[in-house]
Design a protein around this motif. Structure first.
Motif, PDB file in Angstrom:
ATOM      1  N   MET A   1     -53.687 -65.547 -60.068  1.00 25.64           N
ATOM      2  CA  MET A   1     -54.105 -65.388 -61.438  1.00 25.64           C
ATOM      3  C   MET A   1     -54.380 -63.910 -61.750  1.00 25.64           C
ATOM      4  N   LEU A   2     -55.193 -63.263 -60.917  1.00 27.63           N
ATOM      5  CA  LEU A   2     -55.500 -61.855 -61.148  1.00 27.63           C
ATOM      6  C   LEU A   2     -54.217 -61.029 -61.117  1.00 27.63           C
ATOM      7  N   HIS A   3     -53.322 -61.380 -60.203  1.00 31.75           N
ATOM      8  CA  HIS A   3     -52.045 -60.677 -60.102  1.00 31.75           C
ATOM      9  C   HIS A   3     -51.284 -60.761 -61.430  1.00 31.75           C
ATOM     10  N   ASN A   4     -51.209 -61.945 -62.012  1.00 25.70           N
ATOM     11  CA  ASN A   4     -50.480 -62.119 -63.281  1.00 25.70           C
ATOM     12  C   ASN A   4     -51.129 -61.340 -64.409  1.00 25.70           C
ATOM     13  N   ILE A   5     -52.449 -61.316 -64.452  1.00 28.29           N
ATOM     14  CA  ILE A   5     -53.156 -60.591 -65.501  1.00 28.29           C
ATOM     15  C   ILE A   5     -52.903 -59.092 -65.355  1.00 28.29           C
ATOM     16  N   ARG A   6     -52.970 -58.587 -64.124  1.00 22.01           N
ATOM     17  CA  ARG A   6     -52.732 -57.163 -63.901  1.00 22.01           C
ATOM     18  C   ARG A   6     -51.301 -56.794 -64.258  1.00 22.01           C
ATOM     19  N   ALA A   7     -50.347 -57.663 -63.914  1.00 19.56           N
ATOM     20  CA  ALA A   7     -48.945 -57.403 -64.253  1.00 19.56           C
ATOM     21  C   ALA A   7     -48.765 -57.401 -65.769  1.00 19.56           C
ATOM     22  N   ASP A   8     -49.428 -58.317 -66.452  1.00 20.09           N
ATOM     23  CA  ASP A   8     -49.352 -58.352 -67.921  1.00 20.09           C
ATOM     24  C   ASP A   8     -49.910 -57.072 -68.524  1.00 20.09           C
ATOM     25  N   HIS A   9     -51.021 -56.581 -67.982  1.00 20.49           N
ATOM     26  CA  HIS A   9     -51.615 -55.330 -68.467  1.00 20.49           C
ATOM     27  C   HIS A   9     -50.649 -54.170 -68.263  1.00 20.49           C
ATOM     28  N   GLN A  63     -51.414 -59.369 -50.934  1.00 18.57           N
ATOM     29  CA  GLN A  63     -51.061 -59.406 -52.353  1.00 18.57           C
ATOM     30  C   GLN A  63     -51.636 -58.206 -53.096  1.00 18.57           C
ATOM     31  N   LEU A  64     -52.873 -57.822 -52.788  1.00 19.20           N
ATOM     32  CA  LEU A  64     -53.463 -56.652 -53.437  1.00 19.20           C
ATOM     33  C   LEU A  64     -52.682 -55.385 -53.100  1.00 19.20           C
ATOM     34  N   ALA A  65     -52.232 -55.273 -51.858  1.00 18.58           N
ATOM     35  CA  ALA A  65     -51.428 -54.110 -51.464  1.00 18.58           C
ATOM     36  C   ALA A  65     -50.101 -54.097 -52.219  1.00 18.58           C
ATOM     37  N   ARG A  66     -49.484 -55.262 -52.379  1.00 12.70           N
ATOM     38  CA  ARG A  66     -48.246 -55.352 -53.159  1.00 12.70           C
ATOM     39  C   ARG A  66     -48.492 -54.970 -54.610  1.00 12.70           C
ATOM     40  N   ASP A  67     -49.596 -55.480 -55.164  1.00 16.29           N
ATOM     41  CA  ASP A  67     -49.937 -55.154 -56.552  1.00 16.29           C
ATOM     42  C   ASP A  67     -50.108 -53.652 -56.728  1.00 16.29           C
ATOM     43  N   ALA A  68     -50.836 -53.038 -55.807  1.00 15.04           N
ATOM     44  CA  ALA A  68     -51.076 -51.597 -55.895  1.00 15.04           C
ATOM     45  C   ALA A  68     -49.756 -50.831 -55.825  1.00 15.04           C
ATOM     46  N   SER A  69     -48.873 -51.261 -54.957  1.00 11.94           N
ATOM     47  CA  SER A  69     -47.571 -50.613 -54.827  1.00 11.94           C
ATOM     48  C   SER A  69     -46.753 -50.792 -56.106  1.00 11.94           C
ATOM     49  N   HIS A  70     -46.799 -51.983 -56.677  1.00 13.63           N
ATOM     50  CA  HIS A  70     -46.065 -52.263 -57.917  1.00 13.63           C
ATOM     51  C   HIS A  70     -46.601 -51.409 -59.058  1.00 13.63           C
ATOM     52  N   ASP A  96     -45.609 -38.350 -56.440  1.00 14.58           N
ATOM     53  CA  ASP A  96     -46.894 -37.787 -56.032  1.00 14.58           C
ATOM     54  C   ASP A  96     -47.945 -37.963 -57.122  1.00 14.58           C
ATOM     55  N   LEU A  97     -47.555 -37.776 -58.382  1.00 15.89           N
ATOM     56  CA  LEU A  97     -48.497 -37.954 -59.487  1.00 15.89           C
ATOM     57  C   LEU A  97     -48.945 -39.406 -59.592  1.00 15.89           C
ATOM     58  N   ALA A  98     -48.011 -40.343 -59.407  1.00 16.65           N
ATOM     59  CA  ALA A  98     -48.362 -41.763 -59.470  1.00 16.65           C
ATOM     60  C   ALA A  98     -49.309 -42.141 -58.342  1.00 16.65           C
ATOM     61  N   THR A  99     -49.102 -41.563 -57.190  1.00 12.57           N
ATOM     62  CA  THR A  99     -49.984 -41.850 -56.047  1.00 12.57           C
ATOM     63  C   THR A  99     -51.365 -41.266 -56.278  1.00 12.57           C
ATOM     64  N   ALA A 100     -51.422 -40.111 -56.915  1.00 19.59           N
ATOM     65  CA  ALA A 100     -52.707 -39.453 -57.165  1.00 19.59           C
ATOM     66  C   ALA A 100     -53.503 -40.128 -58.266  1.00 19.59           C
TER      67      ALA A 100
END
Length: 101
Positions: A1-9, A63-70, A96-100
């Motif tokens: 659920m949290l994953h879907n909400i974050r993806a929607d955001h 899943q959180l690691a995948r979300d962060a990478s996405h 580099d900017l996206a990682t920072a």
């Protein structure tokens, strides 16, 4: 659920900033999105609590690691698009900017 909400955001952000005709408009749109989304203290608290609890669950950690990478990949795309669309010269690569961020 949290994953879907974050993806929607994230998708909402991409839609909003990608239609900005000028760099100033894009930055203002991004700032307004941040105020609405990141500035929600209750939502931020929920995400923090979820993340802490997920430490004990290997599936959720993955899943959180995948979300962060996405999300990092989406941010990289936004930065690269803005660089190309507005002719920006960046001191760091989009990656580099996206990682920072």
């Amino acid at each position: 659920m949290l994953h879907n909400i974050r993806a929607d955001h994230a998708q909402a952000l991409i839609s909003e900033v990608s239609t900005a005709p000028t760099l100033d408009d894009m930055l203002n749109t991004f700032s307004a999105w941040c105020e609405r989304t990141i500035g929600d203290l209750e939502w931020s608290a929920l995400e923090a609590e979820f993340t802490v609890r997920a430490r004990q669950n290997p599936h959720l950690r993955t899943q959180l690691a995948r979300d962060a990478s996405h999300i990092r990949s989406l941010i990289k795309g936004i930065i690269a698009t803005a660089r190309d669309k507005y002719g920006l010269t960046l001191d760091l690569s989009a990656d580099d900017l996206a990682t920072a961020s």
